[in-house]
Design an enzyme around this catalytic site. Structure first.
Site, PDB file in Angstrom:
ATOM      1  CB  ALA A  11      -0.926   0.003   1.214  1.00 52.00           C
ATOM      2  CE1 TYR A 166       4.176  -8.456 -12.486  1.00 51.77           C
ATOM      3  CE2 TYR A 166       3.667  -8.941 -14.775  1.00 51.77           C
ATOM      4  CZ  TYR A 166       3.354  -8.317 -13.579  1.00 51.77           C
ATOM      5  OH  TYR A 166       2.217  -7.560 -13.503  1.00 51.77           O
TER       6      TYR A 166
END
Length: 274
Positions: A11, A166
């Site tokens: 966050a 990824y």
């Protein structure tokens, strides 16, 4: 709405920060995770300033370290009476030196660890709280970039490249989403995954050398929709391309491959099954 408690991982920057501020502005309780204490407290202060009707608490952990993931789950279970939403947003991108293979402290390839093992372990660790808080929703932030997991070289010891790692880790996350959704069917906990937006203006996109084309707010909207839209209250086990219920990579629908992945995942996490 004001009774909701939602945890957002990663966050402190990019879409995670934008998610934190959006959810905070709606009130309720927002739990913010980060790995840098100063940046985490800075975003928490921003979130608290959005409205008087929000409660913000922070949790510090490096999600590449699975021991810290477990410890954070235990800390949240002990401290929080309620958890109605979990957004697994934290990510390790392709990297600024994509030919340099990185490992976590357990010896796992870093992107597989952060993008798949950590969110799975965190969700598993928070399941007692999520099920007790049902209805609850788990949102796994994946990507349209997906590549089949090679079970003969899961940790990419051969021909390593960061974006390939990824894409494989994000497909693993999608496959785990489908498995968890099936396991939790009927519990009141839904599990969905999405590609939020293409080439957002994030540190990870820039670090890999790509040019951002849209802002992080474009990824926030479809993610928050999966969390809050009443029409999606019973939708589970789905992959969304932004707002569209879409089809992920073919391997995600291969039951045998999903079974192999979950057996591997449970083995790496040190337990034999759900």
């Amino acid at each position: 709405m004001t009774q909701r408690t939602t945890l957002v991982t990663g966050a402190t920057q990019g879409m995670g920060r934008a998610l934190a501020l959006d959810l905070a502005s709606r009130g309720g309780t927002v739990l913010l995770h980060g790995r840098d204490r100063d940046r985490l407290e800075s975003v928490a202060a921003e979130a608290r300033a959005t409205t008087e009707d929000v409660t913000v608490r922070t949790y510090l952990a490096d999600l590449s370290d699975l021991d810290q993931v477990r410890a954070m789950a235990e800390e949240i279970r002990a401290a929080e009476p309620h958890l109605s939403g979990l957004i697994n947003n934290a990510v390790a991108g392709g990297g600024s030196d994509p030919l340099r293979r990185e490992l976590n402290r357990h010896g796992h390839e870093l992107r597989f660890a952060v993008n798949h093992l950590a969110p799975y372990a965190l969700t598993r660790g928070l399941l007692p709280l999520l099920t007790a808080s049902a209805p609850a929703r788990v949102i796994n932030v994946a990507s349209i970039g997906q590549e089949a997991v090679d079970f003969d070289d899961v940790m990419l010891e051969r021909d390593y490249e960061g974006l390939r790692a990824y894409c494989r880790s994000k497909l693993a996350l999608i496959m785990a989403t489908f498995e968890l959704a099936a396991e939790l069917d009927g519990t009141g906990v839904t599990v969905n995954t999405l590609h939020p937006a293409h080439l957002m203006d994030t540190e990870g996109v820039r670090a890999y050398g790509l040019t951002p084309v849209i802002g992080t707010d474009e990824g926030v909207r479809p993610t928050v929709r999966l969390l809050l839209d009443p029409e999606l209250a019973t939708t589970t086990g789905r992959y969304f391309d932004r707002f569209t219920d879409a089809r992920a990579h073919d391997q995600a629908y291969d039951a045998e491959a999903r079974g192999r992945l979950m057996e591997l995942t449970h083995g790496l996490l040190g337990h034999s099954g759900p």
